[in-house]
Write a protein that holds these residues in place. Sequence first.
Motif, short mmCIF file in Angstrom:
data_model
loop_
_atom_site.label_atom_id
_atom_site.label_comp_id
_atom_site.label_asym_id
_atom_site.label_seq_id
_atom_site.Cartn_x
_atom_site.Cartn_y
_atom_site.Cartn_z
N ILE A 183 0.87 -1.17 0.00
CA ILE A 183 0.00 0.00 0.00
C ILE A 183 0.90 1.22 0.00
CG2 ILE A 183 -0.18 0.17 2.53
CD1 ILE A 183 -3.16 0.89 2.13
N SER A 184 0.47 2.27 -0.67
CA SER A 184 1.25 3.50 -0.69
C SER A 184 0.30 4.67 -0.94
CB SER A 184 2.33 3.46 -1.77
OG SER A 184 1.75 3.31 -3.04
N GLY A 185 0.79 5.86 -0.61
CA GLY A 185 -0.04 7.03 -0.83
C GLY A 185 0.54 8.24 -0.16
N ASN A 186 -0.34 9.20 0.09
CA ASN A 186 0.05 10.46 0.70
C ASN A 186 -0.84 10.76 1.90
OD1 ASN A 186 2.17 11.77 -1.08
ND2 ASN A 186 0.63 11.19 -2.59
N VAL A 187 -0.30 11.58 2.78
CA VAL A 187 -1.07 12.02 3.93
C VAL A 187 -0.85 13.52 4.11
CG1 VAL A 187 0.78 11.25 5.49
CG2 VAL A 187 -1.46 11.75 6.42
N LYS A 188 -1.95 14.25 4.24
CA LYS A 188 -1.87 15.68 4.53
C LYS A 188 -1.72 15.84 6.04
CE LYS A 188 -4.77 17.09 0.64
NZ LYS A 188 -6.08 17.67 0.26
N LEU A 189 -0.71 16.61 6.43
CA LEU A 189 -0.36 16.76 7.84
C LEU A 189 -0.79 18.11 8.39
CD1 LEU A 189 3.29 15.42 7.44
CD2 LEU A 189 1.31 14.11 8.23
N GLY A 190 -2.05 18.46 8.19
CA GLY A 190 -2.54 19.73 8.69
C GLY A 190 -1.73 20.88 8.11
N ALA A 191 -1.18 21.72 8.99
CA ALA A 191 -0.40 22.88 8.56
C ALA A 191 1.02 22.52 8.13
CB ALA A 191 -0.34 23.90 9.70
N PHE A 192 1.39 21.24 8.23
CA PHE A 192 2.76 20.84 7.96
C PHE A 192 2.94 20.27 6.56
CE2 PHE A 192 2.21 20.78 12.52
CZ PHE A 192 3.30 21.52 12.94
N GLY A 193 2.00 20.55 5.66
CA GLY A 193 2.14 20.06 4.30
C GLY A 193 1.71 18.62 4.18
N SER A 194 2.37 17.88 3.30
CA SER A 194 1.99 16.48 3.12
C SER A 194 3.24 15.61 3.11
CB SER A 194 1.20 16.30 1.83
OG SER A 194 1.97 16.71 0.72
N ALA A 195 3.02 14.32 3.30
CA ALA A 195 4.10 13.35 3.35
C ALA A 195 3.67 12.09 2.62
CB ALA A 195 4.45 13.03 4.80
N SER A 196 4.64 11.31 2.21
CA SER A 196 4.33 10.03 1.58
C SER A 196 4.34 8.93 2.63
CB SER A 196 5.36 9.72 0.49
OG SER A 196 6.65 9.60 1.05
N PHE A 197 3.61 7.85 2.34
CA PHE A 197 3.72 6.70 3.20
C PHE A 197 3.67 5.43 2.36
CE2 PHE A 197 -0.86 6.65 2.83
CZ PHE A 197 -1.22 5.31 2.98
N THR A 198 4.26 4.38 2.92
CA THR A 198 4.24 3.07 2.28
C THR A 198 3.93 2.05 3.36
OG1 THR A 198 6.60 2.79 2.66
CG2 THR A 198 5.95 3.68 0.51
N GLY A 199 3.51 0.89 2.91
CA GLY A 199 3.23 -0.17 3.87
C GLY A 199 3.14 -1.52 3.21
N THR A 200 3.20 -2.53 4.05
CA THR A 200 3.04 -3.91 3.59
C THR A 200 1.97 -4.59 4.42
OG1 THR A 200 4.83 -4.62 5.03
CG2 THR A 200 5.41 -4.13 2.75
N ARG A 201 1.33 -5.56 3.81
CA ARG A 201 0.27 -6.30 4.50
C ARG A 201 0.91 -7.13 5.62
NH1 ARG A 201 -4.71 -7.20 2.58
NH2 ARG A 201 -4.11 -6.71 0.44
#
Length: 101
Positions: free
Chosen positions: A80-98
């Motif tokens: 799994i992968s994607g992005n997360v908006k961090l409120g006032a801190f912009g956005s970041a990427s994330f990755t994961g495995t099952r």
Amino acid sequence: MSDLDGTWETVTNTPMGQQKATVTLQTDGGSLSGTMSSAQGTVDIKDGSVDGNTGAWKVSITSPMPMTLEFSATADGDEISGNVKLGAFGSASFTGTRASG
């Protein structure tokens, strides 16, 4: 059942360093629910939606400061992968495995 269903071990690359979390997702038609567990505790996912193998959800956290994280993710098999908006801190990427089991 969607590719998103299941438990994911995720890493988000935030401005404060890598943040690990265990995300459990469950789809029901076009809705998405679940929980996110991290060192700061476990919180419920809210406002979740799903479209095929992509999903979006929000999580409200209180540590290190109160904010709402807005996730958008695509599942591909056991990844799994994607992005997360961090409120006032912009956005970041994330990755994961099952998670196995």
